[in-house]
Motif scaffolding. Structure first.
Motif, PDB file in Angstrom:
ATOM      1  N   CYS A  13       0.852  -1.180   0.000  1.00 19.48           N
ATOM      2  CA  CYS A  13       0.000   0.000   0.000  1.00 19.48           C
ATOM      3  C   CYS A  13       0.891   1.235   0.000  1.00 19.48           C
ATOM      4  O   CYS A  13       1.770   1.371   0.850  1.00 19.48           O
ATOM      5  CB  CYS A  13      -0.919  -0.001   1.216  1.00 19.48           C
ATOM      6  SG  CYS A  13      -2.169   1.302   1.165  1.00 19.48           S
ATOM      7  N   GLY A  14       0.666   2.133  -0.966  1.00 22.07           N
ATOM      8  CA  GLY A  14       1.545   3.281  -1.115  1.00 22.07           C
ATOM      9  C   GLY A  14       2.472   3.060  -2.299  1.00 22.07           C
ATOM     10  O   GLY A  14       2.154   2.297  -3.209  1.00 22.07           O
ATOM     11  N   TYR A  15       3.628   3.708  -2.289  1.00 25.92           N
ATOM     12  CA  TYR A  15       4.548   3.592  -3.423  1.00 25.92           C
ATOM     13  C   TYR A  15       5.487   2.411  -3.213  1.00 25.92           C
ATOM     14  O   TYR A  15       6.023   2.210  -2.115  1.00 25.92           O
ATOM     15  CB  TYR A  15       5.372   4.871  -3.570  1.00 25.92           C
ATOM     16  CG  TYR A  15       6.165   4.919  -4.860  1.00 25.92           C
ATOM     17  CD1 TYR A  15       5.602   5.425  -6.019  1.00 25.92           C
ATOM     18  CD2 TYR A  15       7.467   4.422  -4.912  1.00 25.92           C
ATOM     19  CE1 TYR A  15       6.307   5.462  -7.212  1.00 25.92           C
ATOM     20  CE2 TYR A  15       8.180   4.458  -6.097  1.00 25.92           C
ATOM     21  CZ  TYR A  15       7.609   4.975  -7.236  1.00 25.92           C
ATOM     22  OH  TYR A  15       8.319   4.992  -8.411  1.00 25.92           O
ATOM     23  N   GLY A  57       5.325   2.165  -8.832  1.00 23.48           N
ATOM     24  CA  GLY A  57       4.159   3.021  -8.694  1.00 23.48           C
ATOM     25  C   GLY A  57       3.382   2.767  -7.425  1.00 23.48           C
ATOM     26  O   GLY A  57       3.900   2.232  -6.438  1.00 23.48           O
ATOM     27  N   GLU A  58       2.111   3.118  -7.484  1.00 20.06           N
ATOM     28  CA  GLU A  58       1.263   3.098  -6.292  1.00 20.06           C
ATOM     29  C   GLU A  58       0.505   1.777  -6.170  1.00 20.06           C
ATOM     30  O   GLU A  58       0.191   1.132  -7.168  1.00 20.06           O
ATOM     31  CB  GLU A  58       0.281   4.272  -6.349  1.00 20.06           C
ATOM     32  CG  GLU A  58       0.977   5.625  -6.327  1.00 20.06           C
ATOM     33  CD  GLU A  58       0.012   6.782  -6.496  1.00 20.06           C
ATOM     34  OE1 GLU A  58       0.040   7.702  -5.671  1.00 20.06           O
ATOM     35  OE2 GLU A  58      -0.766   6.744  -7.479  1.00 20.06           O
ATOM     36  N   TRP A  59       0.229   1.436  -4.908  1.00 17.41           N
ATOM     37  CA  TRP A  59      -0.489   0.208  -4.570  1.00 17.41           C
ATOM     38  C   TRP A  59      -1.616   0.526  -3.593  1.00 17.41           C
ATOM     39  O   TRP A  59      -1.542   1.497  -2.836  1.00 17.41           O
ATOM     40  CB  TRP A  59       0.447  -0.812  -3.915  1.00 17.41           C
ATOM     41  CG  TRP A  59       1.578  -1.268  -4.778  1.00 17.41           C
ATOM     42  CD1 TRP A  59       2.715  -0.567  -5.069  1.00 17.41           C
ATOM     43  CD2 TRP A  59       1.692  -2.515  -5.455  1.00 17.41           C
ATOM     44  NE1 TRP A  59       3.540  -1.302  -5.891  1.00 17.41           N
ATOM     45  CE2 TRP A  59       2.932  -2.515  -6.138  1.00 17.41           C
ATOM     46  CE3 TRP A  59       0.883  -3.643  -5.546  1.00 17.41           C
ATOM     47  CZ2 TRP A  59       3.369  -3.589  -6.906  1.00 17.41           C
ATOM     48  CZ3 TRP A  59       1.310  -4.721  -6.308  1.00 17.41           C
ATOM     49  CH2 TRP A  59       2.539  -4.678  -6.977  1.00 17.41           C
ATOM     50  N   SER A  60      -2.626  -0.336  -3.580  1.00 16.84           N
ATOM     51  CA  SER A  60      -3.699  -0.236  -2.602  1.00 16.84           C
ATOM     52  C   SER A  60      -4.254  -1.631  -2.343  1.00 16.84           C
ATOM     53  O   SER A  60      -4.652  -2.322  -3.287  1.00 16.84           O
ATOM     54  CB  SER A  60      -4.810   0.689  -3.114  1.00 16.84           C
ATOM     55  OG  SER A  60      -5.866   0.769  -2.171  1.00 16.84           O
ATOM     56  N   ARG A  91      -1.965  -3.142  -7.728  1.00 13.84           N
ATOM     57  CA  ARG A  91      -1.517  -1.918  -8.374  1.00 13.84           C
ATOM     58  C   ARG A  91      -2.718  -1.003  -8.600  1.00 13.84           C
ATOM     59  O   ARG A  91      -3.627  -1.337  -9.349  1.00 13.84           O
ATOM     60  CB  ARG A  91      -0.834  -2.250  -9.703  1.00 13.84           C
ATOM     61  CG  ARG A  91       0.461  -3.027  -9.540  1.00 13.84           C
ATOM     62  CD  ARG A  91       1.006  -3.522 -10.867  1.00 13.84           C
ATOM     63  NE  ARG A  91       0.193  -4.601 -11.409  1.00 13.84           N
ATOM     64  CZ  ARG A  91       0.521  -5.320 -12.480  1.00 13.84           C
ATOM     65  NH1 ARG A  91       1.645  -5.054 -13.136  1.00 13.84           N
ATOM     66  NH2 ARG A  91      -0.247  -6.287 -12.903  1.00 13.84           N
ATOM     67  N   GLY A 142      -3.671   3.416  -8.772  1.00 12.84           N
ATOM     68  CA  GLY A 142      -3.141   4.767  -8.736  1.00 12.84           C
ATOM     69  C   GLY A 142      -2.264   4.997  -9.954  1.00 12.84           C
ATOM     70  O   GLY A 142      -2.553   4.510 -11.042  1.00 12.84           O
ATOM     71  N   TRP A 143      -1.184   5.737  -9.780  1.00  9.38           N
ATOM     72  CA  TRP A 143      -0.261   5.988 -10.887  1.00  9.38           C
ATOM     73  C   TRP A 143       0.864   4.970 -10.845  1.00  9.38           C
ATOM     74  O   TRP A 143       1.371   4.622  -9.774  1.00  9.38           O
ATOM     75  CB  TRP A 143       0.331   7.385 -10.800  1.00  9.38           C
ATOM     76  CG  TRP A 143       1.311   7.677 -11.898  1.00  9.38           C
ATOM     77  CD1 TRP A 143       1.055   8.242 -13.102  1.00  9.38           C
ATOM     78  CD2 TRP A 143       2.714   7.371 -11.900  1.00  9.38           C
ATOM     79  NE1 TRP A 143       2.200   8.321 -13.862  1.00  9.38           N
ATOM     80  CE2 TRP A 143       3.234   7.795 -13.142  1.00  9.38           C
ATOM     81  CE3 TRP A 143       3.571   6.787 -10.977  1.00  9.38           C
ATOM     82  CZ2 TRP A 143       4.577   7.649 -13.485  1.00  9.38           C
ATOM     83  CZ3 TRP A 143       4.912   6.635 -11.313  1.00  9.38           C
ATOM     84  CH2 TRP A 143       5.400   7.070 -12.554  1.00  9.38           C
ATOM     85  N   GLY A 144       1.291   4.505 -12.045  1.00 12.11           N
ATOM     86  CA  GLY A 144       2.397   3.560 -12.071  1.00 12.11           C
ATOM     87  C   GLY A 144       2.963   3.368 -13.455  1.00 12.11           C
ATOM     88  O   GLY A 144       2.329   3.702 -14.467  1.00 12.11           O
TER      89      GLY A 144
END
Length: 238
Positions: free
Chosen positions: A101-103, A116-119, A123, A125-127
């Protein structure tokens, strides 16, 4: 005068054993019943702070931050190579509640890499991902797939810029065919271009141009035809 001695009050041994069993602060390696190993900080019998976990079954290693028994904060996860047995980093980045979670950066078999970003471990968000064949996708992600606005650059430098949905080109987009010297702008649906305009674009400098340039449109109302088709397939505003 007789002296009366009263027996000294002694604490039950189990109290002492329980105190020693409580894990708090920095401890040496602690072995779980299943063979897993943890070396690091504890709080109220839970992994908390900095620590390293080794899983016996997979031999995977996590080294980083913990919070109340779960990976939380910054940390790296590595697994042994099945042949050389040397450890290879699989993920380095941020965690929350035991999930990515996060970058962070993920390393996949075959040399592919995501930055990139995780949640929630996916994956989102932006990546940017570097594929095995040399292609690069950069843009928005949702639940582990390109979704939103993004750009895909192919090994031959051709590229697509536009909308994505469920990992496929979807919605308004532009495709630059730099190898042929052509440019397409239109609407995609599930990776298929449905309507748009194709024009010559840098054809004289293209390495493999088409044999003939694109002929002039002879429709009576090309803009109206295109607008009608565009409205039929464009669901990007829904």
């Amino acid at each position: 005068m007789p002296i009366i001695k009263y027996p000294r009050a002694t604490e039950p041994l189990w109290h002492e054993w329980d105190r020693k069993a409580q894990k708090y602060g920095l401890r040496h390696t602690v072995y779980a019943v299943n063979g897993d190993q943890y070396t690091g900080e504890w709080l109220d019998n839970l992994k908390h702070g900095k620590g390293t976990q080794l899983w016996k079954h997979t031999r995977a290693i996590y080294s980083g931050d913990w919070k109340f028994g779960k990976r939380d904060g910054y940390g790296s996860y590595s697994i042994p190579d099945p042949v050389t047995k040397e450890y290879k980093k699989v993920y380095a980045g941020w965690w929350k509640n035991d999930k990515k979670c996060g970058y962070g950066t993920m390393f996949y078999p075959g040399g592919e890499r995501y930055e990139g970003e995780w949640s929630g471990g996916l994956r989102s968000g932006w990546g940017r991902v570097y594929y095995r064949d040399g292609s690069i996708y950069e843009g928005q992600w949702l639940e582990d797939q390109p979704d939103g606005q993004g750009m895909l650059r192919l090994p031959n430098e051709n590229r697509y810029e536009g909308g994505w949905k469920d990992g496929k080109k979807h919605g308004p987009g532009k495709f630059f065919y730099l190898d042929k010297g052509q440019f397409f702008e239109g609407i995609w649906a599930a990776d298929i271009p449905k309507c748009g305009i194709l024009i010559d674009f840098g054809r004289d400098e293209a390495p493999a141009p088409t044999q003939y340039p694109i002929p002039k449109i002879e429709l009576a109302d090309p803009d109206g035809v295109l607008a009608e088709a565009w409205a039929m397939f464009d669901d990007s505003q829904n």
